[in-house]
Design a protein around this motif. Structure first.
Motif, PDB file in Angstrom:
ATOM      1  N   TRP A 252     -34.115  37.685  -0.750  1.00  0.00           N
ATOM      2  CA  TRP A 252     -35.186  37.155   0.088  1.00  0.00           C
ATOM      3  C   TRP A 252     -35.145  37.371   1.526  1.00  0.00           C
ATOM      4  N   GLN A 253     -36.073  37.972   2.294  1.00  0.00           N
ATOM      5  CA  GLN A 253     -36.214  38.000   3.392  1.00  0.00           C
ATOM      6  C   GLN A 253     -37.118  36.943   4.180  1.00  0.00           C
ATOM      7  N   LEU A 254     -36.742  36.508   5.447  1.00  0.00           N
ATOM      8  CA  LEU A 254     -37.447  35.254   6.012  1.00  0.00           C
ATOM      9  C   LEU A 254     -38.666  35.716   6.275  1.00  0.00           C
ATOM     10  N   SER A 255     -39.126  36.968   6.471  1.00  0.00           N
ATOM     11  CA  SER A 255     -40.661  37.314   6.646  1.00  0.00           C
ATOM     12  C   SER A 255     -41.292  37.104   5.254  1.00  0.00           C
ATOM     13  N   GLU A 256     -40.621  37.507   4.146  1.00  0.00           N
ATOM     14  CA  GLU A 256     -41.126  36.957   2.897  1.00  0.00           C
ATOM     15  C   GLU A 256     -41.743  35.679   2.801  1.00  0.00           C
ATOM     16  N   LEU A 257     -40.607  34.876   2.913  1.00  0.00           N
ATOM     17  CA  LEU A 257     -40.611  33.310   2.835  1.00  0.00           C
ATOM     18  C   LEU A 257     -41.788  32.754   3.755  1.00  0.00           C
ATOM     19  N   ARG A 258     -41.950  33.220   4.865  1.00  0.00           N
ATOM     20  CA  ARG A 258     -43.185  32.927   5.697  1.00  0.00           C
ATOM     21  C   ARG A 258     -44.222  33.471   5.292  1.00  0.00           C
ATOM     22  N   GLU A 259     -44.308  34.402   4.679  1.00  0.00           N
ATOM     23  CA  GLU A 259     -45.786  35.034   4.080  1.00  0.00           C
ATOM     24  C   GLU A 259     -46.276  34.241   3.118  1.00  0.00           C
ATOM     25  N   LEU A 260     -45.163  33.842   2.001  1.00  0.00           N
ATOM     26  CA  LEU A 260     -45.446  33.003   0.949  1.00  0.00           C
ATOM     27  C   LEU A 260     -45.506  31.548   1.280  1.00  0.00           C
ATOM     28  N   HIS A 261     -45.536  31.217   2.381  1.00  0.00           N
ATOM     29  CA  HIS A 261     -45.437  29.650   2.909  1.00  0.00           C
ATOM     30  C   HIS A 261     -44.338  28.744   2.476  1.00  0.00           C
ATOM     31  N   MET A 262     -43.220  29.558   2.368  1.00  0.00           N
ATOM     32  CA  MET A 262     -42.131  28.850   1.987  1.00  0.00           C
ATOM     33  C   MET A 262     -41.375  28.140   2.995  1.00  0.00           C
ATOM     34  N   LEU A 263     -41.962  27.416   3.751  1.00  0.00           N
ATOM     35  CA  LEU A 263     -41.299  26.854   5.007  1.00  0.00           C
ATOM     36  C   LEU A 263     -42.197  25.600   5.582  1.00  0.00           C
ATOM     37  N   LYS A 264     -41.176  24.861   6.434  1.00  0.00           N
ATOM     38  CA  LYS A 264     -41.682  23.416   6.835  1.00  0.00           C
ATOM     39  C   LYS A 264     -41.618  23.461   8.291  1.00  0.00           C
ATOM     40  N   SER A 265     -42.593  22.983   9.271  1.00  0.00           N
ATOM     41  CA  SER A 265     -42.493  23.063  10.557  1.00  0.00           C
ATOM     42  C   SER A 265     -41.741  21.677  10.972  1.00  0.00           C
ATOM     43  N   ASN A 266     -41.070  21.820  12.176  1.00  0.00           N
ATOM     44  CA  ASN A 266     -40.617  20.673  12.960  1.00  0.00           C
ATOM     45  C   ASN A 266     -39.911  19.847  12.448  1.00  0.00           C
ATOM     46  N   SER A 325     -32.523  19.705  14.857  1.00  0.00           N
ATOM     47  CA  SER A 325     -33.850  20.257  14.659  1.00  0.00           C
ATOM     48  C   SER A 325     -34.251  21.575  14.698  1.00  0.00           C
ATOM     49  N   THR A 326     -35.133  21.940  14.103  1.00  0.00           N
ATOM     50  CA  THR A 326     -35.937  23.254  14.004  1.00  0.00           C
ATOM     51  C   THR A 326     -37.140  23.162  13.792  1.00  0.00           C
ATOM     52  N   LYS A 327     -37.767  24.469  14.387  1.00  0.00           N
ATOM     53  CA  LYS A 327     -39.061  24.421  14.414  1.00  0.00           C
ATOM     54  C   LYS A 327     -39.805  24.892  12.891  1.00  0.00           C
ATOM     55  N   GLU A 328     -38.774  25.790  12.356  1.00  0.00           N
ATOM     56  CA  GLU A 328     -39.115  26.454  11.167  1.00  0.00           C
ATOM     57  C   GLU A 328     -37.830  26.132  10.236  1.00  0.00           C
ATOM     58  N   LEU A 329     -38.076  25.491   8.969  1.00  0.00           N
ATOM     59  CA  LEU A 329     -37.021  25.293   7.951  1.00  0.00           C
ATOM     60  C   LEU A 329     -37.607  26.417   7.098  1.00  0.00           C
ATOM     61  N   PHE A 330     -36.970  27.368   6.671  1.00  0.00           N
ATOM     62  CA  PHE A 330     -37.277  28.497   5.463  1.00  0.00           C
ATOM     63  C   PHE A 330     -36.658  27.788   4.234  1.00  0.00           C
ATOM     64  N   LEU A 331     -37.419  27.690   3.004  1.00  0.00           N
ATOM     65  CA  LEU A 331     -37.174  27.310   1.679  1.00  0.00           C
ATOM     66  C   LEU A 331     -36.975  28.469   0.660  1.00  0.00           C
ATOM     67  N   TYR A 332     -35.921  28.605  -0.021  1.00  0.00           N
ATOM     68  CA  TYR A 332     -35.707  29.731  -0.945  1.00  0.00           C
ATOM     69  C   TYR A 332     -36.184  28.968  -2.250  1.00  0.00           C
TER      70      TYR A 332
END
Length: 470
Positions: A252-266, A325-332
């Motif tokens: 998985w690339q982070l760009s893919e996870l972002r595209e698939l909305h697999m992330l949480k903000s703040n 603290s992170t602005k973007e947490l990527f979920l696999y």
């Protein structure tokens, strides 16, 4: 901008020797010049080495994660010269304000351009090379055929018939699976082979081996279904509900996870446990942290893979005690505890233990029901981590037992024979520590007895976090 403290610099070092050597440069006054940029965001200087030319070293502090550069030949990152430069700064050595050297300015500009390009690419939808994808999918299906034939032979002849010759054949098959782009199935098969090297009692060996065969069979079955669907429809959205993509070798690339909305903000996280696992099957060290989301109570894991052959050149992850603290947490994608990753982050204050306890699961009986349901799924994580409230922890008939706030009970265990022994550490805790708190548990299911137990990783009291592991 990163703020340097001695503890923070220590956390950047790849190992204890690098810390010692970095301090050695400071104590021996090896730095010929110590400079700082006009805006205070870059440290740079010259350090005397064994040769006639000084090493040019610098640390860019513009982001939370410092970027260290050095002209020395060391393959460690950061090297001792960069660490020494930072240690000089935190000890109050005099740094002379000076214009940023042209080469450092160029590197910073190029790095910013790369970061901007990366962000732009992550916003653009990925283009699928359909012919290349179809070729890869067909190759993977061929690999699944090869693995299934081996599994069928094992089942027909029985586990008792496995001898060194058969293990050699299975090892050859495992090597082939890499050529079929089935890296994770290759690792699973190697874990099956390694069972015979552990010298386990026969009953325990066959039980563990049968479980592995079930996982491999399920992976082949679900993998074939998934690959066939992808072959029919190249535009099919990747599966984000299960771990099947990763099991079939997808990285998985982070760009893919972002595209698939697999992330949480703040997101704000606190680490509850940390350990380094040695995987002989993968030929890697795996640094694993277990984290709590301080907003919704979700439990996540982070993993840093370090191949054996490159371990000395790669920085080992370490225990983190303060909030992150992170602005973007990527979920696999996957079942159970999601693996997570982040890029930019900030370290904050120490976590509030009362808040952690308030986020723990209150109903132990319901937790046990959910865990049993999860481990029945063929490809789900069989050792999920859960933060659970308890009324007390103590010994019953010589066994350690956790009693939930609802009165339900769970036997505590160290897990299998290869696990670190943590139960004995409970004897060192006071009665107060073992009442009305929360415990981070990693569940273990004994395949021979069918008993579900919990391995305590951390105990959280109203005043402190007691890490039994990491």
């Amino acid at each position: 901008m990163a703020k340097l403290t001695e503890e923070f610099v220590d956390s950047l070092a790849p190992n204890a020797s690098a810390i010692k050597n970095g301090w050695g440069l400071v104590k021996k006054k090896q730095f010929v010049t110590l400079n700082i940029s006009e805006d205070g965001s870059v440290l740079f200087g010259e350090c005397a080495g064994s040769g006639k030319n000084h090493y040019l070293t610098s640390v860019d502090l513009i982001n939370e994660a410092p970027v260290a550069r050095c002209s020395c030949p060391s393959r460690q990152f950061p090297c001792k010269h960069s660490l020494g430069l930072m240690y000089s700064f935190v000890t109050g050595a005099k740094f002379t304000t000076a214009p940023l050297p042209e080469d450092l300015q160029d590197k910073r500009t190029k790095a910013a351009a790369r970061q901007e390009k990366k962000k732009e690419q992550s916003k653009s939808p990925r283009k699928v090379n359909k012919s290349a994808l179809a070729k890869k999918l067909k190759t993977q299906l061929e690999g699944i055929d090869v693995l299934e034939r081996q599994l069928q032979q094992i089942v027909r002849s029985g586990l008792a018939a496995i001898d060194p010759k058969k293990l050699k054949g299975l090892d050859d098959t495992a090597k082939q699976l890499g050529n079929y782009y089935l890296k994770e199935l290759q690792n699973e098969l190697r874990e099956f082979i390694i069972l015979w090297q552990l010298k386990l009692p026969e009953e325990e060996l066959f039980s563990a081996a049968f479980n592995k065969i079930q996982i491999l069979y399920s992976s082949c079955k679900k993998g074939r279904e998934h690959l066939s669907k992808r072959l029919e429809d190249p535009e099919l959205t990747p599966d984000t509900k299960t771990s099947i993509e990763e099991r079939l070798g997808h990285i998985w690339q982070l760009s893919e996870l972002r595209e698939l909305h697999m992330l949480k903000s703040n997101v704000k996280l606190t680490q509850l446990s940390f350990s380094t696992i040695t995987s002989e099957a993968r030929k890697e060290f795996i640094d694993e942290g277990i984290w709590l989301d301080l907003k919704d109570g979700e439990i996540y894991c982070s993993k840093n893979y370090r191949p054996f052959r490159a371990a000395k050149q790669m920085k080992e992850e370490d225990t983190v005690f303060s909030k992150v603290s992170t602005k973007e947490l990527f979920l696999y994608p996957g079942e159970g505890n999601h693996r997570v990753r982040w890029e930019e982050y900030k370290l904050g204050e120490m976590p509030d233990t009362q808040q952690i306890i308030s986020l723990a699961k209150q109903n132990l009986a319901e937790v046990l029901k959910q865990v049993r349901g999860q481990i029945r799924l063929p490809l789900a994580d069989k050792h999920p981590a859960v933060l659970v409230c308890f009324s007390k922890i103590g010994q019953v008939n010589g066994n350690w037992v956790l009693e939930g706030q609802d009165g339900a009970r769970l036997t505590l265990t160290d897990g299998d024979s290869n696990s670190k022994e943590l139960i004995m550490l409970l004897e060192l805790l006071s009665k107060r520590d073992l009442e009305n708190g929360a415990a981070l548990l990693r569940f273990c299911h004994n395949l021979e007895t069918g008993v579900l137990a919990g391995k305590p990783l951390s105990i959280i009291t109203p005043t402190r976090i007691i890490r039994l592991l990491g």
